[in-house]
Scaffold this motif. Structure first.
Motif, PDB file in Angstrom:
ATOM      1  N   GLY A 106      64.144  83.369  23.843  1.00 15.84           N
ATOM      2  CA  GLY A 106      64.768  82.057  23.897  1.00 15.84           C
ATOM      3  C   GLY A 106      64.265  81.190  25.032  1.00 15.84           C
ATOM      4  O   GLY A 106      64.774  80.091  25.241  1.00 15.84           O
ATOM      5  N   ARG A 107      63.259  81.664  25.785  1.00 21.87           N
ATOM      6  CA  ARG A 107      62.704  80.843  26.859  1.00 21.87           C
ATOM      7  C   ARG A 107      61.941  79.642  26.309  1.00 21.87           C
ATOM      8  O   ARG A 107      61.795  78.626  26.980  1.00 21.87           O
ATOM      9  CB  ARG A 107      61.773  81.682  27.739  1.00 21.87           C
ATOM     10  N   LYS A 108      61.432  79.765  25.084  1.00 24.16           N
ATOM     11  CA  LYS A 108      60.740  78.676  24.420  1.00 24.16           C
ATOM     12  C   LYS A 108      61.258  78.559  22.992  1.00 24.16           C
ATOM     13  O   LYS A 108      61.711  79.539  22.404  1.00 24.16           O
ATOM     14  CB  LYS A 108      59.218  78.917  24.384  1.00 24.16           C
ATOM     15  N   ARG A 109      61.193  77.342  22.452  1.00 22.10           N
ATOM     16  CA  ARG A 109      61.615  77.112  21.069  1.00 22.10           C
ATOM     17  C   ARG A 109      60.411  77.161  20.138  1.00 22.10           C
ATOM     18  O   ARG A 109      59.333  76.690  20.469  1.00 22.10           O
ATOM     19  CB  ARG A 109      62.318  75.760  20.942  1.00 22.10           C
ATOM     20  N   THR A 110      60.627  77.694  18.951  1.00 22.67           N
ATOM     21  CA  THR A 110      59.573  77.824  17.942  1.00 22.67           C
ATOM     22  C   THR A 110      59.486  76.557  17.109  1.00 22.67           C
ATOM     23  O   THR A 110      60.508  75.991  16.723  1.00 22.67           O
ATOM     24  CB  THR A 110      59.881  79.013  17.013  1.00 22.67           C
ATOM     25  N   GLY A 111      58.260  76.092  16.824  1.00 21.84           N
ATOM     26  CA  GLY A 111      58.046  74.906  16.000  1.00 21.84           C
ATOM     27  C   GLY A 111      58.230  75.201  14.520  1.00 21.84           C
ATOM     28  O   GLY A 111      58.336  76.355  14.088  1.00 21.84           O
ATOM     29  N   LEU A 112      58.243  74.132  13.718  1.00 23.39           N
ATOM     30  CA  LEU A 112      58.604  74.247  12.306  1.00 23.39           C
ATOM     31  C   LEU A 112      57.639  75.130  11.511  1.00 23.39           C
ATOM     32  O   LEU A 112      58.066  75.961  10.708  1.00 23.39           O
ATOM     33  CB  LEU A 112      58.667  72.853  11.678  1.00 23.39           C
ATOM     34  N   LYS A 113      56.326  74.953  11.732  1.00 25.47           N
ATOM     35  CA  LYS A 113      55.361  75.720  10.955  1.00 25.47           C
ATOM     36  C   LYS A 113      55.509  77.209  11.221  1.00 25.47           C
ATOM     37  O   LYS A 113      55.533  78.028  10.293  1.00 25.47           O
ATOM     38  CB  LYS A 113      53.935  75.266  11.277  1.00 25.47           C
ATOM     39  N   ASN A 114      55.650  77.588  12.484  1.00 21.82           N
ATOM     40  CA  ASN A 114      55.805  79.001  12.816  1.00 21.82           C
ATOM     41  C   ASN A 114      57.182  79.525  12.426  1.00 21.82           C
ATOM     42  O   ASN A 114      57.328  80.708  12.107  1.00 21.82           O
ATOM     43  CB  ASN A 114      55.532  79.220  14.301  1.00 21.82           C
ATOM     44  N   ARG A 115      58.182  78.671  12.426  1.00 23.07           N
ATOM     45  CA  ARG A 115      59.505  79.104  11.934  1.00 23.07           C
ATOM     46  C   ARG A 115      59.420  79.507  10.461  1.00 23.07           C
ATOM     47  O   ARG A 115      59.974  80.530  10.063  1.00 23.07           O
ATOM     48  CB  ARG A 115      60.542  77.992  12.128  1.00 23.07           C
TER      49      ARG A 115
ATOM     50  N   GLY B 223      56.787  80.559   8.876  1.00 24.66           N
ATOM     51  CA  GLY B 223      56.034  81.801   8.783  1.00 24.66           C
ATOM     52  C   GLY B 223      56.846  83.005   9.212  1.00 24.66           C
ATOM     53  O   GLY B 223      56.773  84.078   8.596  1.00 24.66           O
ATOM     54  N   LEU B 224      57.642  82.863  10.255  1.00 29.74           N
ATOM     55  CA  LEU B 224      58.458  83.977  10.750  1.00 29.74           C
ATOM     56  C   LEU B 224      59.588  84.307   9.786  1.00 29.74           C
ATOM     57  O   LEU B 224      59.926  85.480   9.597  1.00 29.74           O
ATOM     58  CB  LEU B 224      59.006  83.637  12.134  1.00 29.74           C
ATOM     59  N   CYS B 225      60.189  83.289   9.177  1.00 31.86           N
ATOM     60  CA  CYS B 225      61.227  83.546   8.177  1.00 31.86           C
ATOM     61  C   CYS B 225      60.652  84.338   7.004  1.00 31.86           C
ATOM     62  O   CYS B 225      61.303  85.260   6.482  1.00 31.86           O
ATOM     63  CB  CYS B 225      61.827  82.231   7.681  1.00 31.86           C
ATOM     64  N   GLU B 226      59.435  83.996   6.620  1.00 30.93           N
ATOM     65  CA  GLU B 226      58.779  84.732   5.535  1.00 30.93           C
ATOM     66  C   GLU B 226      58.424  86.148   5.975  1.00 30.93           C
ATOM     67  O   GLU B 226      58.611  87.112   5.221  1.00 30.93           O
ATOM     68  CB  GLU B 226      57.521  83.980   5.106  1.00 30.93           C
ATOM     69  N   LEU B 227      57.927  86.284   7.189  1.00 26.42           N
ATOM     70  CA  LEU B 227      57.526  87.594   7.686  1.00 26.42           C
ATOM     71  C   LEU B 227      58.713  88.539   7.789  1.00 26.42           C
ATOM     72  O   LEU B 227      58.634  89.702   7.378  1.00 26.42           O
ATOM     73  CB  LEU B 227      56.868  87.434   9.065  1.00 26.42           C
ATOM     74  N   TYR B 228      59.835  88.048   8.335  1.00 23.84           N
ATOM     75  CA  TYR B 228      60.988  88.906   8.588  1.00 23.84           C
ATOM     76  C   TYR B 228      62.035  88.857   7.481  1.00 23.84           C
ATOM     77  O   TYR B 228      63.027  89.581   7.544  1.00 23.84           O
ATOM     78  CB  TYR B 228      61.635  88.513   9.917  1.00 23.84           C
ATOM     79  N   GLU B 229      61.812  87.974   6.513  1.00 22.92           N
ATOM     80  CA  GLU B 229      62.730  87.846   5.361  1.00 22.92           C
ATOM     81  C   GLU B 229      64.157  87.569   5.828  1.00 22.92           C
ATOM     82  O   GLU B 229      65.118  88.164   5.352  1.00 22.92           O
ATOM     83  CB  GLU B 229      62.680  89.109   4.488  1.00 22.92           C
ATOM     84  N   LEU B 230      64.270  86.651   6.779  1.00 20.39           N
ATOM     85  CA  LEU B 230      65.561  86.211   7.300  1.00 20.39           C
ATOM     86  C   LEU B 230      65.567  84.694   7.377  1.00 20.39           C
ATOM     87  O   LEU B 230      64.515  84.055   7.461  1.00 20.39           O
ATOM     88  CB  LEU B 230      65.823  86.803   8.692  1.00 20.39           C
ATOM     89  N   SER B 231      66.757  84.101   7.371  1.00 14.36           N
ATOM     90  CA  SER B 231      66.873  82.652   7.422  1.00 14.36           C
ATOM     91  C   SER B 231      66.679  82.155   8.854  1.00 14.36           C
ATOM     92  O   SER B 231      66.875  82.887   9.834  1.00 14.36           O
ATOM     93  CB  SER B 231      68.242  82.206   6.917  1.00 14.36           C
TER      94      SER B 231
END
Length: 266
Positions: A48-57, A59-67
């Protein structure tokens, strides 16, 4: 961010549940996004030290299969206000109303960078400024330089500068586990261009001219907290961009003519 660092976020737990190291998770993410996220940046997102941008969000939702609501709740909690939120306009340390002041301030930011140097935009051509960047990269081997392009270079001087950076460092090599030169091209071609230079301690953002309709020959000099936010902005943009890691890749970017005339770094 202020407050305690959160290490047990759902973001981190999702990675551990898949038995992935930070390096492995970053590699999987980059395959999905075409970016160049590294373990350090991924770790900052997890805590949580940095916020994730939309494109990587995405990708991460797809990778981890979470919202996104689950994965990034620890980043979006408004109780974790940043120091910049609290300092407000005190971060604007000087208004730059002359072109010569703008260039001088940008040179100072590049020359003063010791840890990180982020430069964004595709319109650079001022030789003192480009030379200051090259000197910082050449003289400080631990300095991490992020160069984010928004479309091909608008001027031949920038194309030459990019080749010079690649002569000074190999983007594929690591120092202390970190790639110290990262050049990326933001896609799609119509992505909104950002113009700034930022180090760990100061930043300059060019502004529309106060003196006429043409050009960006004024700007603002920003303090440490704002600069830190812009460094994060640049790192995030570079992580989502298409890497340019060879001279052939840079040479393949034909210099793009036209566009609004901008004075100063963009």
């Amino acid at each position: 961010m202020t407050g305690s660092v959160r290490v047990d976020s759902p973001f981190r737990e999702a990675r551990l549940a898949r038995n992935l190291t930070l390096e492995e998770a970053a590699q999987h993410l980059n395959k999905k996004t075409g970016g160049s996220t590294d373990a350090s940046l991924l770790g900052a997102w997890e805590t949580g030290r940095k916020r994730t941008g939309l494109k990587n969000r995405r990708g991460l939702c797809e990778l981890y299969e979470l919202s996104a609501d689950i994965l990034f709740a620890h980043q979006d909690d408004r109780e974790a206000a940043s120091a910049l939120d609290e300092s407000g306009t005190t971060e604007v340390t000087r208004l730059l109303t002359r072109y010569s002041d703008l260039i001088e301030a940008m040179v100072e930011v590049a020359s003063g960078a010791r840890e990180q140097l982020v430069v964004t935009g595709s319109r650079s051509r001022e030789q003192p400024y480009l030379t200051a960047i090259e000197s910082a990269v050449e003289q400080r081997p631990d300095l991490v330089h992020y160069r984010v392009l928004y479309g091909p270079p608008r001027h031949a001087a920038l194309a030459v500068h990019l080749l010079r950076l690649l002569e000074l460092r190999d983007p594929r090599e690591r120092r202390n586990g970190v790639r110290t030169l990262q050049i990326g091209l933001v896609e799609p071609p119509d992505a909104m261009e950002r113009f700034f230079v930022a180090s760990e301690s100061a930043a300059v953002v060019p502004m529309p001219s106060f003196h006429g309709a043409d050009g960006f020959d004024c700007g603002i000099l920003l303090g440490r907290e704002a600069a830190s936010g812009l460094v994060q902005h640049g790192r995030e943009a570079c992580a989502s961009a298409r890497p340019l890691e060879t001279m052939d890749a840079v040479r393949a970017l034909a210099v793009r003519p036209g566009g609004t005339t901008l004075q100063g770094e963009r």
